[in-house]
Scaffold this active site. Structure first.
Site, PDB file in Angstrom:
ATOM      1  N   CYS A 237      75.352  48.342  40.477  1.00 55.44           N
ATOM      2  CA  CYS A 237      76.734  47.848  40.550  1.00 55.44           C
ATOM      3  C   CYS A 237      76.680  46.337  40.628  1.00 55.44           C
ATOM      4  O   CYS A 237      76.082  45.680  39.774  1.00 55.44           O
ATOM      5  CB  CYS A 237      77.472  48.483  41.721  1.00 55.44           C
ATOM      6  SG  CYS A 237      76.727  48.213  43.344  1.00 55.44           S
ATOM      7  N   ARG A 242      77.947  50.109  46.024  1.00 57.15           N
ATOM      8  CA  ARG A 242      78.655  51.130  45.253  1.00 57.15           C
ATOM      9  C   ARG A 242      77.650  52.019  44.521  1.00 57.15           C
ATOM     10  O   ARG A 242      77.873  53.220  44.356  1.00 57.15           O
ATOM     11  CB  ARG A 242      79.597  50.469  44.232  1.00 57.15           C
ATOM     12  CG  ARG A 242      80.886  49.956  44.810  1.00 57.15           C
ATOM     13  CD  ARG A 242      81.735  49.265  43.745  1.00 57.15           C
ATOM     14  NE  ARG A 242      81.306  47.917  43.443  1.00 57.15           N
ATOM     15  CZ  ARG A 242      81.811  47.156  42.468  1.00 57.15           C
ATOM     16  NH1 ARG A 242      82.746  47.639  41.673  1.00 57.15           N
ATOM     17  NH2 ARG A 242      81.394  45.930  42.279  1.00 57.15           N
TER      18      ARG A 242
END
Lengths: 281, 79
Positions: A237, A242
């Site tokens: 990410c 994430r």
């Protein structure tokens, strides 16, 4: 309906409500906004700060092994403790913590499905007290670097087409329209994505209430994007949190083998001199 | 204690979709703005009443979102 590959790693808020105070269980809140814990938290939960306690604070790296052992011991976590992680932003940094606990070999780690927002939305009991757990002795194993991808592996994998790269950022970050999530500081010199990556935003793996979608839905999401598990999968990410969320989905909920989290992510690749970059969808 | 009056609304601010979550814990109202996708928190606020918390979080979020640069996109660098 198919079950998750490792259903034991996910617990519901109702389970946490009934087990948080039991011996052998330690609930830990890990938020993006580290002040959230002080607002009120799951009774008995301790709070970890991702930006000071779950990383090396000098060089860019995950928490060093000796610091990890000290953190676990000070948190009252023994090697056989059941650790339940939850946090804000759909458990982004809870997943980041989960990934590091697995790197250092903690056996029983779970994530509270739906995270902090679901607990609040359900009107469950909150506490403002900071527990003071009795320190333990903790011995980490590893690090298990089979769970982590480094720049050289990603670069080699891209060049030889030996890996499936999953970019879990938003489409606007993936295409290069923006350099950071809207409203956040820009942290890279170039926009776009690593050549060959497929864009499967993390948010697609969650339902509206923040809980994970079903195993069938998750498999379909990745299958539709061409991710079948036939090659090692690398998730990335912007800074790696994430992608630890998607790594958790890919490895524990769907059950693909050979899934790694490239925590260097776009803030590493997008700042490299001479690195190839693709733009557009 | 518990969170009460938990609400989530979505709106557009500075050209971006924003989700605003608000609730009360005890006598304090909390508000949080996130950017929907990717879902990162942009701003938070605390106040003695709901309106003040919402106004504060929206003011901070609007200012931060307005500073986000958009770049024209075309397909480049493909292998």
């Amino acid at each position: 309906m198919a079950e998750y590959r490792s259903p034991e790693v996910l617990v519901e808020t109702s389970w946490v409500s009934g087990h948080a105070a039991k011996p052998g269980v330690r609930v830990v809140e890990v938020d993006v906004d580290t002040r959230s814990y002080d607002e009120g938290h799951v009774p008995g939960a301790i709070g970890w700060s991702w930006d000071t306690q779950l990383c090396d604070t000098v060089r860019r790296d995950i928490i060093p092994k000796d610091a990890f052992e000290r953190l676990m011991a000070a948190s009252g976590i023994a090697n056989d403790t059941t650790v339940v992680l939850y946090g804000d932003n759909n458990n982004w940094f809870a997943a980041w913590a989960f990934w590091q606990l697995k790197i250092y070999g903690h056996a029983d780690v779970r994530i509270m499905n739906g995270g902090r927002s679901k607990w609040l939305a359900e009107g469950r009991e909150l506490s403002a007290d900071g527990p003071e757990p009795a320190p333990t002795s903790y011995t980490a194993s590893g690090p298990d670097l089979s769970l982590r991808a480094f720049l050289t592996e990603v670069r080699d994998g891209v060049e030889s087409d030996a890996i499936d790269l999953v970019d879990v950022r938003s489409p606007a970050e993936f295409t290069g329209e923006i350099l950071a999530p809207p409203g956040l500081p820009e942290t890279c010199q170039r926009g776009g994505h690593i050549p060959g990556a497929r864009n499967i935003p993390w948010v697609e793996t969650c339902a509206a209430d923040g809980t994970f979608k079903s195993a069938d839905e998750l498999r379909e999401i990745y299958a539709n994007a061409g991710i079948s598990g036939s090659k090692p999968i690398v998730a990335y990410c912007r800074i790696g949190e994430r992608s630890s969320h998607s790594w958790f989905v890919l490895k524990y909920l769907i059950g693909f083998d050979g899934v790694t989290n490239y925590d260097g992510s776009w803030t590493e690749w997008g700042n490299l001199v001479g690195a190839p970059v693709e733009r557009g969808a | 204690m518990r969170a009460k009056d938990y609400k989530v609304v979505e709106r557009e601010m500075a050209g971006w979709p924003v989700r605003i979550t608000s609730y009360r814990i005890g006598g304090t109202w909390h508000a949080k703005a996130d950017n929907v996708s990717p879902g990162a928190t942009i701003a938070t606020s605390r106040a003695a009443n709901e309106q003040a918390a919402l106004e504060a979080v929206m003011g901070k979020a609007r200012a931060r979102l307005a500073a986000t640069r958009r770049f024209p996109v075309s397909a480049e660098g493909r292998k």
